[in-house]
Write an enzyme that holds these catalytic residues in place. Structure first.
Site, PDB file in Angstrom:
ATOM      1  N   GLU A 324       0.845  -1.192   0.000  1.00 51.90           N
ATOM      2  CA  GLU A 324       0.000   0.000   0.000  1.00 51.90           C
ATOM      3  C   GLU A 324       0.881   1.242   0.000  1.00 51.90           C
ATOM      4  O   GLU A 324       1.708   1.414   0.901  1.00 51.90           O
ATOM      5  CB  GLU A 324      -0.890   0.045   1.240  1.00 51.90           C
ATOM      6  CG  GLU A 324      -2.003  -0.959   1.284  1.00 51.90           C
ATOM      7  CD  GLU A 324      -2.938  -0.678   2.456  1.00 51.90           C
ATOM      8  OE1 GLU A 324      -4.155  -0.810   2.263  1.00 51.90           O
ATOM      9  OE2 GLU A 324      -2.476  -0.337   3.553  1.00 51.90           O
ATOM     10  N   CYS A 325       0.722   2.095  -0.972  1.00 53.10           N
ATOM     11  CA  CYS A 325       1.400   3.384  -1.049  1.00 53.10           C
ATOM     12  C   CYS A 325       2.906   3.205  -0.873  1.00 53.10           C
ATOM     13  O   CYS A 325       3.592   2.792  -1.793  1.00 53.10           O
ATOM     14  CB  CYS A 325       0.807   4.351  -0.019  1.00 53.10           C
ATOM     15  SG  CYS A 325       1.180   6.092  -0.366  1.00 53.10           S
ATOM     16  N   GLY A 326       3.464   3.502   0.309  1.00 55.47           N
ATOM     17  CA  GLY A 326       4.894   3.337   0.509  1.00 55.47           C
ATOM     18  C   GLY A 326       5.349   1.919   0.267  1.00 55.47           C
ATOM     19  O   GLY A 326       6.434   1.674  -0.289  1.00 55.47           O
ATOM     20  N   SER A 420      -0.698  -0.734  -4.736  1.00 57.84           N
ATOM     21  CA  SER A 420      -1.505   0.420  -5.106  1.00 57.84           C
ATOM     22  C   SER A 420      -1.214   1.563  -4.143  1.00 57.84           C
ATOM     23  O   SER A 420      -0.776   1.343  -3.006  1.00 57.84           O
ATOM     24  CB  SER A 420      -2.993   0.057  -5.052  1.00 57.84           C
ATOM     25  OG  SER A 420      -3.794   1.201  -5.237  1.00 57.84           O
TER      26      SER A 420
END
Length: 429
Positions: A324-326, A420
């Site tokens: 997720e993200c990072g 994502s």
């Protein structure tokens, strides 16, 4: 559970410091305080947890339905009262509601019946504070105003002018914090510095509690707590595996406690590991989850963490790895830091990202997965400053914002690897 919502007319008014001071002061009196945070936020709840000694859960009227909110409040059973910190201004949310509201803290106050403790930043105003408080009292009839805390008050004369206006409106003043109270939390580009990175956090919480005990009317605040919500049947998202390797350190800490609680309640075992300590995911796990965080601040260490990257690659040959993200950026091919230096990442995906070309991406998201660990529509949010330089793999989901408009950050997948910029909150209500 009776409670209060600590809110304000706008961000930067002092909600977090008032919330932390209030929790610390009430806890010093021997009360058990259950903290909550309205809206999508990872950093404030970590401070709440340290102040209260209990997990702080996010309550979100856009991304959650009434049943989920009631369920999460129920996780705090056994507390004497709830303190929920709002986000932005009390009535601020998106234009198109979903779930049981538009994401405003006022929705949580209305749903739970918890009155609002309104923090007013009084710098540069006097009697006009009365007009502000009056407007907030009258804006929504289903939201009760318990009273106000006057913050950053310059002098006794300044306080007297505001009290004169508020007394005439029968709006209780439940605290007055002088400008020199000096309780401030350090910030960075995504908000406050994380609780675990704060070298003197215990001393700061002690100071905030002492200031709250001196300057807030704790007896009146306790008496103002009200409301509560009945429990409802709710089934959280199932865990992605019976044993989940979860990255947890200063670079990967943004995962919602209610997700972990739901996984554990379903029987899953969480196996933490630290990429920054060059640890690989536990081989006995059935899935690996890399949360968001601040990989851009630790890109050099991650690039040098050979055991972590090799172990992650071996894991992804046979089992799902999700970022997720990072965590998504760390699964990519490379990350360019703010100084323009490129660092090699794990290479499970072809993603290339850059912080040298910053652009903020912020807002609620609804995702309809095309692949990955979950098949049903999901609710979440996006909050980052990274720019995508390349995203060559197949899209992970169809993603829309709170207005229903398509979002280009679709995430991607390759083999068992998925990722994502979407931060998962739960199943779309």
């Amino acid at each position: 559970m009776k409670g209060l919502v600590v809110s304000a007319p706008a961000s930067g008014s002092g909600k977090t410091t008032v919330t932390l001071g209030l929790i610390a002061a009430l806890r010093a009196r021997g009360l058990v305080v259950q903290p909550f945070k309205s809206g999508p936020d990872y950093i404030d709840p970590a401070f709440h947890r340290r102040a209260a000694g209990r997990e702080s859960y996010n309550l979100d009227s856009w991304a959650m339905g009434r049943a989920q909110i009631a369920h999460l409040i129920g996780l705090g059973a056994g507390a004497d009262l709830a303190i929920a910190e709002g986000s932005m201004g009390l009535f601020d949310g998106v234009a198109r509601p979903a779930g049981c509201g538009n994401g405003a803290s006022a929705d949580i106050a209305a749903l739970t019946g918890w009155p609002v403790l309104l923090v007013l930043d009084c710098k540069g105003q006097a009697q006009s504070a009365g007009a502000v408080a009056l407007g907030f009292r009258e804006m929504r009839r289903d939201v009760a105003l318990a009273g106000v805390v006057l913050n950053r008050v310059a002098s006794p004369r300044h306080e007297a002018l505001m009290r004169h206006a508020l007394d005439a409106l029968a709006i209780p003043v439940l605290g007055v914090l002088p400008r020199e109270a000096g309780i401030e939390l350090p910030e960075r580009h995504l908000g406050l510095v994380q609780a675990q990175e704060h070298a003197a956090l215990e001393a700061l919480l002690e100071a905030a509690g002492a200031a709250a005990a001196r300057h807030l009317d704790l007896d009146a605040i306790i008496a103002a707590a009200a409301g509560g919500i009945a429990a409802e049947a709710f089934r959280p998202l199932p865990p992605p595996a019976e044993r989940i390797a979860l990255a947890q350190d200063d670079a990967f800490s943004f995962v919602y406690p209610h997700l972990i609680a739901g996984w554990r309640a379903a029987g899953a075992t969480i196996l933490p590991f630290s990429p920054l300590a060059d640890q690989a995911p536990e081989d006995s796990a059935g899935a690996c989850w890399l949360p968001g965080g601040y990989p851009e601040l630790h890109a050099g260490r991650l690039a040098a963490a050979g055991r972590f990257r090799d172990g992650l690659r071996r894991f992804a040959l046979t089992r799902p790895v999700h970022g997720e993200c990072g965590g998504y950026m760390a699964m990519g091919a490379g990350l360019v830091d703010a100084q323009g230096s490129r660092h090699e990442m794990a290479g499970l995906l072809g993603l290339e990202t850059s912080y040298a070309r910053r652009r903020m991406h912020l807002g609620y998201r609804r995702a309809e997965p095309l692949a990955g660990l979950y098949a049903q529509p999901l609710a979440g949010h996006e909050f980052h400053y990274a720019t995508i330089l390349a995203q060559p793999d197949a899209a992970l989901a169809r993603v829309t914002d709170a207005n229903g408009d398509a979002v280009t950050e679709t995430g991607s997948h390759r083999g068992h690897a998925t990722g994502s910029f979407f931060h998962l909150i739960g199943a779309a209500p």
